[in-house]
Motif scaffolding. Structure first.
Motif, PDB file in Angstrom:
ATOM      1  N   ARG A   1      -7.220  10.768  -5.152  1.00  0.00           N
ATOM      2  CA  ARG A   1      -6.869  10.072  -3.912  1.00  0.00           C
ATOM      3  C   ARG A   1      -5.746   9.067  -4.148  1.00  0.00           C
ATOM      4  N   VAL A   2      -5.794   8.372  -5.277  1.00  0.00           N
ATOM      5  CA  VAL A   2      -4.748   7.405  -5.602  1.00  0.00           C
ATOM      6  C   VAL A   2      -3.415   8.107  -5.850  1.00  0.00           C
TER       7      VAL A   2
ATOM      8  N   GLU B   1      -2.383  10.975  -4.709  1.00  0.00           N
ATOM      9  CA  GLU B   1      -1.870  11.457  -3.428  1.00  0.00           C
ATOM     10  C   GLU B   1      -1.220  10.314  -2.645  1.00  0.00           C
ATOM     11  N   TYR B   2      -1.842   9.158  -2.686  1.00  0.00           N
ATOM     12  CA  TYR B   2      -1.304   8.005  -1.960  1.00  0.00           C
ATOM     13  C   TYR B   2       0.027   7.558  -2.567  1.00  0.00           C
TER      14      TYR B   2
ATOM     15  N   ALA C   1       2.826   9.938  -1.654  1.00  0.00           N
ATOM     16  CA  ALA C   1       3.124   9.947  -0.220  1.00  0.00           C
ATOM     17  C   ALA C   1       3.738   8.646   0.269  1.00  0.00           C
ATOM     18  N   HIS C   2       3.677   7.583  -0.555  1.00  0.00           N
ATOM     19  CA  HIS C   2       4.131   6.266  -0.093  1.00  0.00           C
ATOM     20  C   HIS C   2       5.115   5.614  -1.069  1.00  0.00           C
TER      21      HIS C   2
ATOM     22  N   LEU D   1       4.110  -0.598  -3.014  1.00  0.00           N
ATOM     23  CA  LEU D   1       2.831  -0.114  -3.545  1.00  0.00           C
ATOM     24  C   LEU D   1       2.167  -1.220  -4.346  1.00  0.00           C
TER      25      LEU D   1
ATOM     26  N   LYS E   1      -3.920  -2.905  -3.902  1.00  0.00           N
ATOM     27  CA  LYS E   1      -4.191  -1.954  -2.833  1.00  0.00           C
ATOM     28  C   LYS E   1      -4.612  -0.610  -3.411  1.00  0.00           C
ATOM     29  N   LEU E   2      -3.948  -0.171  -4.486  1.00  0.00           N
ATOM     30  CA  LEU E   2      -4.318   1.086  -5.123  1.00  0.00           C
ATOM     31  C   LEU E   2      -5.729   1.008  -5.693  1.00  0.00           C
TER      32      LEU E   2
ATOM     33  N   ILE F   1      -8.045   1.648  -2.898  1.00  0.00           N
ATOM     34  CA  ILE F   1      -8.101   3.070  -2.570  1.00  0.00           C
ATOM     35  C   ILE F   1      -9.003   3.802  -3.557  1.00  0.00           C
TER      36      ILE F   1
END
Length: 281
Positions: free
Chosen positions: A15-16, A18-19, A22-23, A28, A32-33, A36
């Motif tokens: 999930r991290v 992918e984030y 994508a960002h 970043l 925040k990571l 996630i």
């Protein structure tokens, strides 16, 4: 902090990743990571580094520089715009960082990328490329399908790293390869098909999203490319335009593949080694 951690945190780490991919254009924040990943900041940083061999901040920096190198070669965006997109506050800091990683300042790197494919007779071709015929045995692969532009396959390799680690495949890993099924000059970038894979010593029974594949044994034309992945298009241009015709052998109806000899996480881009294989009939 080995396979048990990977098994426990596979879904969170995917999930991290992918984030992050994508960002990349956004700020970043590492905390925040961690959110996630649903992990405390203390554990988050240790687990990420244990799994990936680099910190999250190093991953972000490496991915942004790789994208910047590709944009320098493949687009007409200004260096300032590329620097801003990569997250650098000014052109000077971007130039300094990019030069340290790629061995050339951005403008010079772009100019070199515009160089036409060298001809077979040129001294540059002799210095840059050599194609040989290599006979290989069948290679058993475990991979993750990638759909989209070939330069973006790094994101799929990152996911494969998590899945392969959590499922205990690295103990049998012999190398890292990518299969390319389509011609990027013919097929739209968003429809290109490839496979990010690890090469293992025997056939594996795998569960989705992983898939098993095989590279058939036989004769292959092999070209060794030394340098950034963003320069590979030049090697392919020379290989198909000059190297393969010089061999006098027809090409087999099978995909080409790349064998990544060293790791971009701990190797300067200028020293990356990629062996390109094209099957011969």
């Amino acid at each position: 902090m080995t396979e048990n951690i990977w098994q426990q945190y596979e879904t969170r780490l995917l999930r991290v990743l992918e984030y992050i991919h994508a960002h990349l254009d956004e700020d970043l924040d590492l905390e925040k990571l961690g959110e996630i990943a649903c992990l405390s900041s203390y554990h988050w940083h240790r687990i990420y580094r244990a799994v990936h061999g680099e910190t999250a901040a190093q991953t972000i920096r490496r991915l942004r520089l790789h994208r910047a190198a590709t944009e320098l070669v493949e687009t007409r965006k200004s260096v300032s715009a590329i620097a801003a997109r990569a997250g650098y506050p000014n052109l000077q800091s971007f130039t300094r960082t990019f030069g340290a990683a790629y061995g050339l300042p951005p403008a010079a790197y772009r100019e070199r990328g515009k160089t036409v494919y060298p001809t077979a007779q040129s001294e540059e071709a002799s210095a840059m490329y050599e194609v040989t015929i290599k006979t290989i045995k069948p290679m058993h692969l475990v991979g993750l399908a990638h759909r989209g532009p070939y330069p973006e396959i790094g994101a799929t390799f990152a996911q494969l790293g998590v899945l392969g680690g959590s499922r205990g495949l690295f103990a049998r890993m012999k190398g890292s390869v990518a299969l390319y099924y389509d011609d990027p000059d013919v097929v739209p970038a968003e429809k290109l098909r490839s496979l990010a894979a690890i090469w293992v010593d025997a056939p594996e029974c795998v569960e989705p999203p992983l898939e098993a594949a095989i590279i058939e044994g036989g004769d292959y034309a092999m070209l060794r490319h030394v340098g950034p992945y963003s320069d590979l298009h030049k090697a392919y241009g020379w290989l198909y335009g000059t190297g393969l015709p010089s061999l006098g052998r027809p090409i087999s109806d099978a995909p080409c593949f790349e064998d990544y000899v060293n790791d971009p996480k701990n190797t300067p881009p200028a020293e990356l080694i990629t062996d390109i294989y094209v099957p011969l009939a």
